[in-house]
Design a protein around this motif. Structure first.
Motif, PDB file in Angstrom:
ATOM      1  N   ALA A   4      44.260   0.677  16.768  1.00 20.93           N
ATOM      2  CA  ALA A   4      43.067   1.510  16.648  1.00 20.93           C
ATOM      3  C   ALA A   4      42.146   0.972  15.559  1.00 20.93           C
ATOM      4  CB  ALA A   4      43.451   2.949  16.335  1.00 20.93           C
ATOM      5  N   VAL A   5      40.853   1.120  15.794  1.00 20.77           N
ATOM      6  CA  VAL A   5      39.807   0.702  14.873  1.00 20.77           C
ATOM      7  C   VAL A   5      38.996   1.936  14.508  1.00 20.77           C
ATOM      8  CG1 VAL A   5      37.699  -0.682  14.666  1.00 20.77           C
ATOM      9  CG2 VAL A   5      39.680  -1.597  15.885  1.00 20.77           C
ATOM     10  N   ARG A   6      38.602   2.043  13.243  1.00 21.52           N
ATOM     11  CA  ARG A   6      37.737   3.159  12.819  1.00 21.52           C
ATOM     12  C   ARG A   6      36.302   2.834  13.226  1.00 21.52           C
ATOM     13  NH1 ARG A   6      38.460   7.056   8.766  1.00 21.52           N
ATOM     14  NH2 ARG A   6      40.446   7.170   9.874  1.00 21.52           N
ATOM     15  N   ALA A   7      35.727   3.724  14.007  1.00 18.89           N
ATOM     16  CA  ALA A   7      34.336   3.594  14.442  1.00 18.89           C
ATOM     17  C   ALA A   7      33.556   4.806  13.952  1.00 18.89           C
ATOM     18  CB  ALA A   7      34.261   3.494  15.964  1.00 18.89           C
ATOM     19  N   TYR A   8      32.277   4.596  13.730  1.00 19.45           N
ATOM     20  CA  TYR A   8      31.386   5.674  13.306  1.00 19.45           C
ATOM     21  C   TYR A   8      30.270   5.794  14.321  1.00 19.45           C
ATOM     22  CZ  TYR A   8      33.839   5.446   8.879  1.00 19.45           C
ATOM     23  OH  TYR A   8      34.822   5.460   7.910  1.00 19.45           O
ATOM     24  N   VAL A   9      30.023   7.038  14.751  1.00 23.38           N
ATOM     25  CA  VAL A   9      29.021   7.322  15.769  1.00 23.38           C
ATOM     26  C   VAL A   9      27.986   8.273  15.184  1.00 23.38           C
ATOM     27  CG1 VAL A   9      28.621   8.347  18.049  1.00 23.38           C
ATOM     28  CG2 VAL A   9      30.704   7.003  17.619  1.00 23.38           C
ATOM     29  N   GLY A  10      26.718   7.894  15.300  1.00 20.37           N
ATOM     30  CA  GLY A  10      25.630   8.774  14.898  1.00 20.37           C
ATOM     31  C   GLY A  10      25.275   9.690  16.051  1.00 20.37           C
ATOM     32  N   LEU A  11      25.111  10.976  15.734  1.00 20.56           N
ATOM     33  CA  LEU A  11      24.713  11.965  16.728  1.00 20.56           C
ATOM     34  C   LEU A  11      23.350  12.511  16.321  1.00 20.56           C
ATOM     35  CD1 LEU A  11      27.986  12.466  16.009  1.00 20.56           C
ATOM     36  CD2 LEU A  11      27.732  14.058  17.882  1.00 20.56           C
ATOM     37  N   GLY A  12      22.446  12.627  17.270  1.00 18.18           N
ATOM     38  CA  GLY A  12      21.128  13.170  16.969  1.00 18.18           C
ATOM     39  C   GLY A  12      20.532  13.846  18.187  1.00 18.18           C
ATOM     40  N   GLY A  34      41.712   7.229  24.416  1.00 19.47           N
ATOM     41  CA  GLY A  34      41.837   6.168  23.423  1.00 19.47           C
ATOM     42  C   GLY A  34      41.118   6.461  22.115  1.00 19.47           C
ATOM     43  N   CYS A  35      40.699   7.705  21.920  1.00 19.86           N
ATOM     44  CA  CYS A  35      39.976   8.077  20.695  1.00 19.86           C
ATOM     45  C   CYS A  35      40.641   9.270  20.022  1.00 19.86           C
ATOM     46  CB  CYS A  35      38.530   8.439  21.010  1.00 19.86           C
ATOM     47  SG  CYS A  35      37.549   7.050  21.630  1.00 19.86           S
ATOM     48  N   LEU A  63      35.878   8.162  14.291  1.00 15.50           N
ATOM     49  CA  LEU A  63      37.001   8.242  15.212  1.00 15.50           C
ATOM     50  C   LEU A  63      37.799   6.953  15.142  1.00 15.50           C
ATOM     51  CD1 LEU A  63      36.147   6.546  18.105  1.00 15.50           C
ATOM     52  CD2 LEU A  63      34.561   8.429  18.107  1.00 15.50           C
ATOM     53  N   ASP A  64      39.059   7.088  15.410  1.00 16.07           N
ATOM     54  CA  ASP A  64      39.937   5.930  15.527  1.00 16.07           C
ATOM     55  C   ASP A  64      40.094   5.679  17.020  1.00 16.07           C
ATOM     56  OD1 ASP A  64      40.239   5.709  12.762  1.00 16.07           O
ATOM     57  OD2 ASP A  64      41.902   7.127  12.752  1.00 16.07           O
ATOM     58  N   THR A  65      39.763   4.472  17.450  1.00 18.40           N
ATOM     59  CA  THR A  65      39.727   4.197  18.875  1.00 18.40           C
ATOM     60  C   THR A  65      40.414   2.880  19.225  1.00 18.40           C
ATOM     61  OG1 THR A  65      38.265   3.947  20.792  1.00 18.40           O
ATOM     62  CG2 THR A  65      37.440   3.086  18.696  1.00 18.40           C
ATOM     63  N   THR A  66      41.002   2.875  20.397  1.00 20.74           N
ATOM     64  CA  THR A  66      41.547   1.639  20.953  1.00 20.74           C
ATOM     65  C   THR A  66      40.601   1.069  22.009  1.00 20.74           C
ATOM     66  OG1 THR A  66      42.836   2.916  22.562  1.00 20.74           O
ATOM     67  CG2 THR A  66      43.954   2.265  20.508  1.00 20.74           C
ATOM     68  N   LEU A  67      39.490   1.763  22.266  1.00 19.47           N
ATOM     69  CA  LEU A  67      38.489   1.241  23.193  1.00 19.47           C
ATOM     70  C   LEU A  67      37.784   0.050  22.568  1.00 19.47           C
ATOM     71  CD1 LEU A  67      36.794   4.557  24.432  1.00 19.47           C
ATOM     72  CD2 LEU A  67      38.566   3.219  25.602  1.00 19.47           C
ATOM     73  N   ALA A  68      37.475  -0.947  23.367  1.00 19.28           N
ATOM     74  CA  ALA A  68      36.675  -2.079  22.915  1.00 19.28           C
ATOM     75  C   ALA A  68      35.250  -1.584  22.647  1.00 19.28           C
ATOM     76  CB  ALA A  68      36.676  -3.172  23.977  1.00 19.28           C
TER      77      ALA A  68
END
Length: 166
Positions: A4-12, A34-35, A63-68
């Motif tokens: 898993a990789v830590r990803a950051y998503v902006g919501l607006g 995968g999240c 989120l921690d995700t295994t998605l590419a």
């Protein structure tokens, strides 16, 4: 199984019932395969940047995700479409905007996806909520701290909104 990789998503959002849309989008994000949810900021209000229209409501989710990265982007775009996202012109008002801001330390630039997000480090509406949930984070490839980056955008109007919006 991929790590898993830590990803950051902006919501607006700045059209319709933006708070309700952001709540629904966050639930959809948390439900992606995968999240695993890893945090979400407060809700913030900001004026549009390089655009017109009502103020935006913004947040950042971790989120921690295994998605590419490209698959995660496709999933984010599907959530946007499910909430009526249209793209009539650049920086148009929107019912929902989900931006893949950071994906671990990945740096890439291609016609479909640029990581880190190419303008995120210049936007208070990204940096303030990101700093709230990841204050020690350094910008991949640059080493800039979020505190340094926030100082560079202190002239951009943004305010945290009280209460739990989730």
């Amino acid at each position: 199984m991929p790590q898993a990789v830590r990803a950051y998503v902006g919501l607006g959002a700045n059209l319709g019932d933006a708070r309700a849309t952001l709540r629904a989008a966050l639930q959809a994000l948390w439900a992606l395969p995968g999240c695993v949810p890893a945090g979400v900021s407060s809700l913030w209000r900001s004026a549009p940047v390089d655009a017109q229209g009502p103020d935006f409501f913004n947040a950042v989710a971790a989120l921690d995700t295994t998605l590419a990265p490209l698959e995660l982007l496709r999933q984010l775009q599907a959530i946007e479409l499910a909430h009526g996202r249209e793209r009539p012109y650049r920086n148009a008002p929107r019912t929902l905007d989900l931006d893949l801001l950071l994906y671990g330390d990945v740096q890439q630039s291609d016609p479909v996806l640029t990581l880190p997000h190419p303008r995120a480090h210049e936007r208070a509406f990204v940096l303030a909520p990101l700093h709230e949930i990841a204050p020690a984070l350094c910008w991949p490839g640059q080493g800039w701290s979020l505190t340094q980056l926030l100082q560079d955008v202190q002239d951009q109007a943004i305010e945290p909104l009280p209460g739990d919006w989730r």
